[in-house]
Design an enzyme around this catalytic site. Structure first.
Site, mmCIF file in Angstrom:
data_model
loop_
_atom_site.group_PDB
_atom_site.id
_atom_site.type_symbol
_atom_site.label_atom_id
_atom_site.label_comp_id
_atom_site.label_asym_id
_atom_site.label_seq_id
_atom_site.Cartn_x
_atom_site.Cartn_y
_atom_site.Cartn_z
ATOM 1 N N GLY A 1 0.784 -1.241 0.000
ATOM 2 C CA GLY A 1 0.000 0.000 0.000
ATOM 3 C C GLY A 1 0.808 1.280 0.000
ATOM 4 N N ASP B 1 0.760 3.346 4.266
ATOM 5 C CA ASP B 1 -0.292 4.132 3.640
ATOM 6 C C ASP B 1 -1.268 4.691 4.675
ATOM 7 O OD1 ASP B 1 -1.257 1.592 4.243
ATOM 8 O OD2 ASP B 1 -1.984 1.148 2.221
ATOM 9 N N ASP C 1 -4.728 2.271 10.844
ATOM 10 C CA ASP C 1 -6.108 1.874 11.147
ATOM 11 C C ASP C 1 -6.123 1.278 12.554
ATOM 12 O OD1 ASP C 1 -8.756 1.113 10.968
ATOM 13 O OD2 ASP C 1 -8.457 -0.404 9.435
ATOM 14 N N LYS D 1 -6.902 6.896 10.299
ATOM 15 C CA LYS D 1 -8.348 6.681 10.357
ATOM 16 C C LYS D 1 -8.869 6.904 11.771
ATOM 17 C CE LYS D 1 -9.900 3.283 7.546
ATOM 18 N NZ LYS D 1 -10.485 1.986 7.114
ATOM 19 N N PHE E 1 -13.783 2.783 4.323
ATOM 20 C CA PHE E 1 -12.785 2.024 3.565
ATOM 21 C C PHE E 1 -12.415 2.829 2.333
ATOM 22 C CE2 PHE E 1 -11.123 -1.159 0.680
ATOM 23 C CZ PHE E 1 -10.283 -1.879 1.516
ATOM 24 N N VAL E 2 -11.146 3.198 2.218
ATOM 25 C CA VAL E 2 -10.712 4.062 1.116
ATOM 26 C C VAL E 2 -9.768 3.321 0.179
ATOM 27 C CG1 VAL E 2 -11.026 6.231 2.368
ATOM 28 C CG2 VAL E 2 -8.827 5.032 2.522
ATOM 29 N N ASP F 1 -5.632 -0.378 -2.007
ATOM 30 C CA ASP F 1 -6.371 -1.236 -2.938
ATOM 31 C C ASP F 1 -7.675 -1.752 -2.351
ATOM 32 O OD1 ASP F 1 -5.109 -3.052 -1.027
ATOM 33 O OD2 ASP F 1 -5.786 -4.646 -2.371
ATOM 34 N N ARG G 1 -5.129 0.893 -6.929
ATOM 35 C CA ARG G 1 -3.903 1.502 -6.366
ATOM 36 C C ARG G 1 -3.420 2.663 -7.224
ATOM 37 N NH1 ARG G 1 -2.105 -1.998 -2.279
ATOM 38 N NH2 ARG G 1 -2.288 -4.230 -2.704
HETATM 39 P P1 5GP Z 1 -3.886 -1.647 10.639
HETATM 40 O O1 5GP Z 1 -2.886 -2.764 10.792
HETATM 41 O O2 5GP Z 1 -3.462 -0.330 11.256
HETATM 42 O O3 5GP Z 1 -5.275 -2.052 11.020
HETATM 43 O O4 5GP Z 1 -4.069 -1.388 9.106
HETATM 44 C C1 5GP Z 1 -3.054 -0.974 8.315
HETATM 45 C C2 5GP Z 1 -3.135 -1.675 6.990
HETATM 46 O O5 5GP Z 1 -4.454 -2.090 6.654
HETATM 47 C C3 5GP Z 1 -2.710 -0.711 5.935
HETATM 48 O O6 5GP Z 1 -1.356 -0.931 5.631
HETATM 49 C C4 5GP Z 1 -3.598 -1.044 4.774
HETATM 50 O O7 5GP Z 1 -2.956 -2.008 3.977
HETATM 51 C C5 5GP Z 1 -4.816 -1.686 5.366
HETATM 52 N N1 5GP Z 1 -5.968 -0.770 5.475
HETATM 53 C C6 5GP Z 1 -6.489 -0.217 6.595
HETATM 54 N N2 5GP Z 1 -7.535 0.581 6.315
HETATM 55 C C7 5GP Z 1 -7.676 0.536 4.975
HETATM 56 C C8 5GP Z 1 -8.594 1.176 4.063
HETATM 57 O O8 5GP Z 1 -9.488 1.962 4.399
HETATM 58 N N3 5GP Z 1 -8.437 0.874 2.746
HETATM 59 C C9 5GP Z 1 -7.464 0.028 2.290
HETATM 60 N N4 5GP Z 1 -7.408 -0.180 0.990
HETATM 61 N N5 5GP Z 1 -6.592 -0.580 3.121
HETATM 62 C C10 5GP Z 1 -6.696 -0.313 4.441
HETATM 63 MG MG MG Z 2 -0.819 -2.253 4.157
#
Ligand code: 5GP
Ligand code: MG
Length: 192
Positions: free
Chosen positions: A53, A109, A112, A140, A161-162, A168, A174
């Site tokens: 990402g 990227d 979350d 987020k 979700f973006v 992606d 992407r």
């Molecule tokens: P975390 O581990 O903080 O929950 O999420 C981070 C990873 O989840 C990011 O590197 C990304 O790949 C994916 N991710 C989290 N939220 C989104 C979203 O809204 N859209 C997309 N496409 N990927 C997300």
């Molecule tokens: Mg990722």
């Protein structure tokens, strides 16, 4: 660009301006670190982009950082296939092994749940870097499963979700130049 896009959340011009400022800020901070250490910058700075990402973001970011730096990518998967719910962060492959004493900047990227940055930061800190900072394009607005706050964040976004600018859905979108939200039907059958 794609009919499945519901709306653009952050357009190309805003991303460009923000990434420009972030690159300048990070370069200033790393330059100050190096100056304090009294060492030459050679070999001291390693950016660790998290695949896949972050590729578009990091490609633009490094071109705003006039520093001698190296890249050491890591791969993490958390949203396999058509999933829109994180399955928890899992390291795929190797982590760079030569980070001891270096100034490290982890680049992703989006922040979350915090699991991805939390995992990679722990693995890097085991190697005792001189510094370890984190940088994301997007943060987020959700409660974090891990208490991670990015040192540098481009934009705060709502809990949606973006896609686009590296992010992606099922491997697609992407290459969108902006950050966008998909129409419901584009992800139908995936959301319960
Ligand atoms: P975390 O581990 O903080 O929950 O999420 C981070 C990873 O989840 C990011 O590197 C990304 O790949 C994916 N991710 C989290 N939220 C989104 C979203 O809204 N859209 C997309 N496409 N990927 C997300
Ligand atoms: Mg990722």
């Amino acid at each position: 660009m794609f009919p499945e896009i519901e709306r653009v959340l952050i357009d190309e011009a805003r991303i460009r301006a923000r990434v420009h400022d972030m690159g300048a800020q990070i370069a200033r901070d790393l330059t100050a670190d190096i100056a304090r250490s009294g060492m030459s910058a050679d070999g001291q700075i390693v950016l660790v982009p998290i695949l896949t990402g972050s590729i578009v973001f990091v490609a633009d970011l490094v071109r705003q950082m006039p520093l001698k730096l190296r890249l050491g990518v890591v791969a993490v998967s958390s949203y396999p296939g058509q999933s829109m719910q994180s399955k928890g962060a899992a390291l795929r492959g190797e982590i760079p092994r030569d980070l001891g004493g270096k100034h490290v900047l982890i680049v992703d990227d989006i922040l979350d749940s915090g699991r991805t940055l939390g995992l990679i930061r722990r693995l890097i800190e085991e190697q005792s870097p001189a510094s370890c900072r984190t940088c994301v394009l997007l943060t987020k607005a959700v409660p974090r499963a891990e208490p991670v706050v990015a040192d540098y964040s481009g934009f705060d976004i709502p809990d949606a979700f973006v896609v686009g600018y590296g992010l992606d859905y099922d491997g697609y979108y992407r290459n969108l130049p902006h950050i966008a939200i998909l129409k419901g039907h584009a992800v139908k059958g995936v959301h319960p």
